[in-house]
Enzyme design. Structure first.
Site, PDB file in Angstrom:
ATOM      1  N   HIS A  17       0.705  -1.290   0.012  1.00  0.00           N
ATOM      2  CA  HIS A  17       0.016  -0.132  -0.052  1.00  0.00           C
ATOM      3  C   HIS A  17       0.838   1.187   0.143  1.00  0.00           C
ATOM      4  O   HIS A  17       0.679   2.285  -1.023  1.00  0.00           O
ATOM      5  CB  HIS A  17      -0.850   0.060   1.288  1.00  0.00           C
ATOM      6  CG  HIS A  17      -2.025  -0.998   1.391  1.00  0.00           C
ATOM      7  ND1 HIS A  17      -2.113  -1.748   2.448  1.00  0.00           N
ATOM      8  CD2 HIS A  17      -3.171  -1.358   0.601  1.00  0.00           C
ATOM      9  CE1 HIS A  17      -3.062  -2.558   2.432  1.00  0.00           C
ATOM     10  NE2 HIS A  17      -3.664  -2.443   1.127  1.00  0.00           N
ATOM     11  N   LYS A  41     -16.111  -7.963   9.078  1.00  0.00           N
ATOM     12  CA  LYS A  41     -15.749  -7.314  10.265  1.00  0.00           C
ATOM     13  C   LYS A  41     -15.138  -8.472  11.210  1.00  0.00           C
ATOM     14  O   LYS A  41     -13.950  -8.210  11.678  1.00  0.00           O
ATOM     15  CB  LYS A  41     -16.691  -6.480  11.192  1.00  0.00           C
ATOM     16  CG  LYS A  41     -16.929  -5.200  10.901  1.00  0.00           C
ATOM     17  CD  LYS A  41     -17.925  -4.571  11.841  1.00  0.00           C
ATOM     18  CE  LYS A  41     -18.595  -3.481  11.385  1.00  0.00           C
ATOM     19  NZ  LYS A  41     -19.758  -3.036  12.036  1.00  0.00           N
ATOM     20  N   ARG A  91      -2.136  -6.340  -7.890  1.00  0.00           N
ATOM     21  CA  ARG A  91      -0.950  -7.231  -7.415  1.00  0.00           C
ATOM     22  C   ARG A  91      -0.667  -8.429  -8.535  1.00  0.00           C
ATOM     23  O   ARG A  91       0.036  -9.056  -8.374  1.00  0.00           O
ATOM     24  CB  ARG A  91      -1.449  -7.845  -6.057  1.00  0.00           C
ATOM     25  CG  ARG A  91      -0.955  -7.247  -5.027  1.00  0.00           C
ATOM     26  CD  ARG A  91      -1.695  -7.622  -3.879  1.00  0.00           C
ATOM     27  NE  ARG A  91      -3.221  -7.414  -3.977  1.00  0.00           N
ATOM     28  CZ  ARG A  91      -4.157  -7.406  -3.034  1.00  0.00           C
ATOM     29  NH1 ARG A  91      -3.446  -7.579  -1.750  1.00  0.00           N
ATOM     30  NH2 ARG A  91      -5.343  -7.315  -3.276  1.00  0.00           N
ATOM     31  N   SER A 130      -2.818  -7.586   2.950  1.00  0.00           N
ATOM     32  CA  SER A 130      -3.140  -7.475   4.271  1.00  0.00           C
ATOM     33  C   SER A 130      -3.541  -8.757   5.019  1.00  0.00           C
ATOM     34  O   SER A 130      -3.070  -9.233   5.961  1.00  0.00           O
ATOM     35  CB  SER A 130      -4.396  -6.285   4.687  1.00  0.00           C
ATOM     36  OG  SER A 130      -3.993  -5.179   4.126  1.00  0.00           O
TER      37      SER A 130
HETATM   38  P1  ADP Z   1      -9.872  -3.477  -0.190  1.00  0.00           P
HETATM   39  O1  ADP Z   1     -10.724  -4.223   0.890  1.00  0.00           O
HETATM   40  O2  ADP Z   1     -10.628  -2.257  -0.591  1.00  0.00           O
HETATM   41  O3  ADP Z   1      -9.321  -4.461  -1.419  1.00  0.00           O
HETATM   42  P2  ADP Z   1      -7.168  -3.335   0.699  1.00  0.00           P
HETATM   43  O4  ADP Z   1      -6.616  -2.511   1.694  1.00  0.00           O
HETATM   44  O5  ADP Z   1      -7.127  -4.798   0.479  1.00  0.00           O
HETATM   45  O6  ADP Z   1      -8.774  -2.868   0.408  1.00  0.00           O
HETATM   46  O7  ADP Z   1      -6.487  -2.846  -0.663  1.00  0.00           O
HETATM   47  C1  ADP Z   1      -6.580  -1.516  -1.197  1.00  0.00           C
HETATM   48  C2  ADP Z   1      -6.185  -1.339  -2.348  1.00  0.00           C
HETATM   49  O8  ADP Z   1      -4.622  -1.433  -2.713  1.00  0.00           O
HETATM   50  C3  ADP Z   1      -6.669  -2.446  -3.515  1.00  0.00           C
HETATM   51  O9  ADP Z   1      -6.644  -1.493  -4.935  1.00  0.00           O
HETATM   52  C4  ADP Z   1      -5.739  -3.311  -3.581  1.00  0.00           C
HETATM   53  O10 ADP Z   1      -5.637  -4.210  -4.940  1.00  0.00           O
HETATM   54  C5  ADP Z   1      -4.404  -2.535  -3.228  1.00  0.00           C
HETATM   55  N1  ADP Z   1      -3.086  -3.278  -2.876  1.00  0.00           N
HETATM   56  C6  ADP Z   1      -3.068  -3.972  -1.746  1.00  0.00           C
HETATM   57  N2  ADP Z   1      -1.791  -4.338  -1.491  1.00  0.00           N
HETATM   58  C7  ADP Z   1      -1.087  -4.275  -2.673  1.00  0.00           C
HETATM   59  C8  ADP Z   1       0.050  -4.343  -3.318  1.00  0.00           C
HETATM   60  N3  ADP Z   1       1.253  -5.415  -2.721  1.00  0.00           N
HETATM   61  N4  ADP Z   1       0.733  -4.047  -4.640  1.00  0.00           N
HETATM   62  C9  ADP Z   1      -0.214  -3.435  -5.058  1.00  0.00           C
HETATM   63  N5  ADP Z   1      -1.576  -2.806  -4.859  1.00  0.00           N
HETATM   64  C10 ADP Z   1      -2.129  -3.469  -3.521  1.00  0.00           C
END
Ligand code: ADP
Length: 162
Positions: A17, A41, A91, A130
């Site tokens: 992120h 949740k 990703r 995450s």
């Molecule tokens: P959501 O629940 O909305 O997917 P996340 O916190 O999991 O929320 O992810 C937010 C955004 O960041 C999403 O677009 C996700 O694809 C992107 N993202 C998460 N980890 C990575 C990573 N390692 N590389 C690129 N993008 C990422």
């Protein structure tokens, strides 16, 4: 001034992120990180308030990075904060279908007012998620490679309290 919204659950915020935030801050004058309520949740680790507090702390010295909380549609938040674009991270092929669908839907439900820009994290951060961090942490393995030291500390503190 160009502003962009980066919405997500960030539970927890990872180096993946953070790499996307860094890239976005080079492309736009201001990045608004919108911390959203988890979809499910029960599987989460931090509360919304905790995630918000951690991310604010991480970016406290960055004037062009703002952290807000949100509920509801990301497009509504984008319009609220005057962002014509939403950033999402890819990703790899597994994220692709879902992100394209989301991008198309967001464009449609905002009457073409909100566009989505997809960014790729640098190679070393590509596969961090995450959920993977939560899992590795649950196995009591080191997560330093995946998250900022502050995030690791907050996770350890929360584990001690529980
Ligand atoms: P959501 O629940 O909305 O997917 P996340 O916190 O999991 O929320 O992810 C937010 C955004 O960041 C999403 O677009 C996700 O694809 C992107 N993202 C998460 N980890 C990575 C990573 N390692 N590389 C690129 N993008 C990422």
């Amino acid at each position: 001034m160009t502003k962009v919204l980066y919405p997500g659950s960030f539970d927890p915020i990872t180096k993946g992120h953070m790499n996307i935030v860094e890239q976005a801050s080079e492309l736009f004058d201001e990045v608004v990180i919108a911390v959203l309520q988890n979809k499910s949740k029960s599987l989460g680790f931090f509360t919304l308030e905790e995630r918000l507090e951690i991310i604010k702390e991480l970016y406290k010295d960055h004037e062009n990075i703002k952290v807000v909380q949100g509920s509801g549609a990301a497009v509504d938040l984008a319009l609220l904060y005057e962002c014509k674009n939403i950033i999402r991270g890819l990703r790899g092929i597994t994220d692709y279908d879902q992100e394209v669908q989301l991008a198309m839907t967001n464009r449609e439900i905002s009457d073409n007012k909100v566009n989505t820009i997809l960014l790729f994290a640098d190679k070393e951060y590509q596969f961090i998620s995450s959920s993977m961090v939560r899992e590795v942490f649950g196995l009591e393995k080191d997560i330093s490679r995946y998250v900022d030291p502050l995030v690791k500390e907050k996770m350890l503190m929360k584990r001690m309290k529980n």
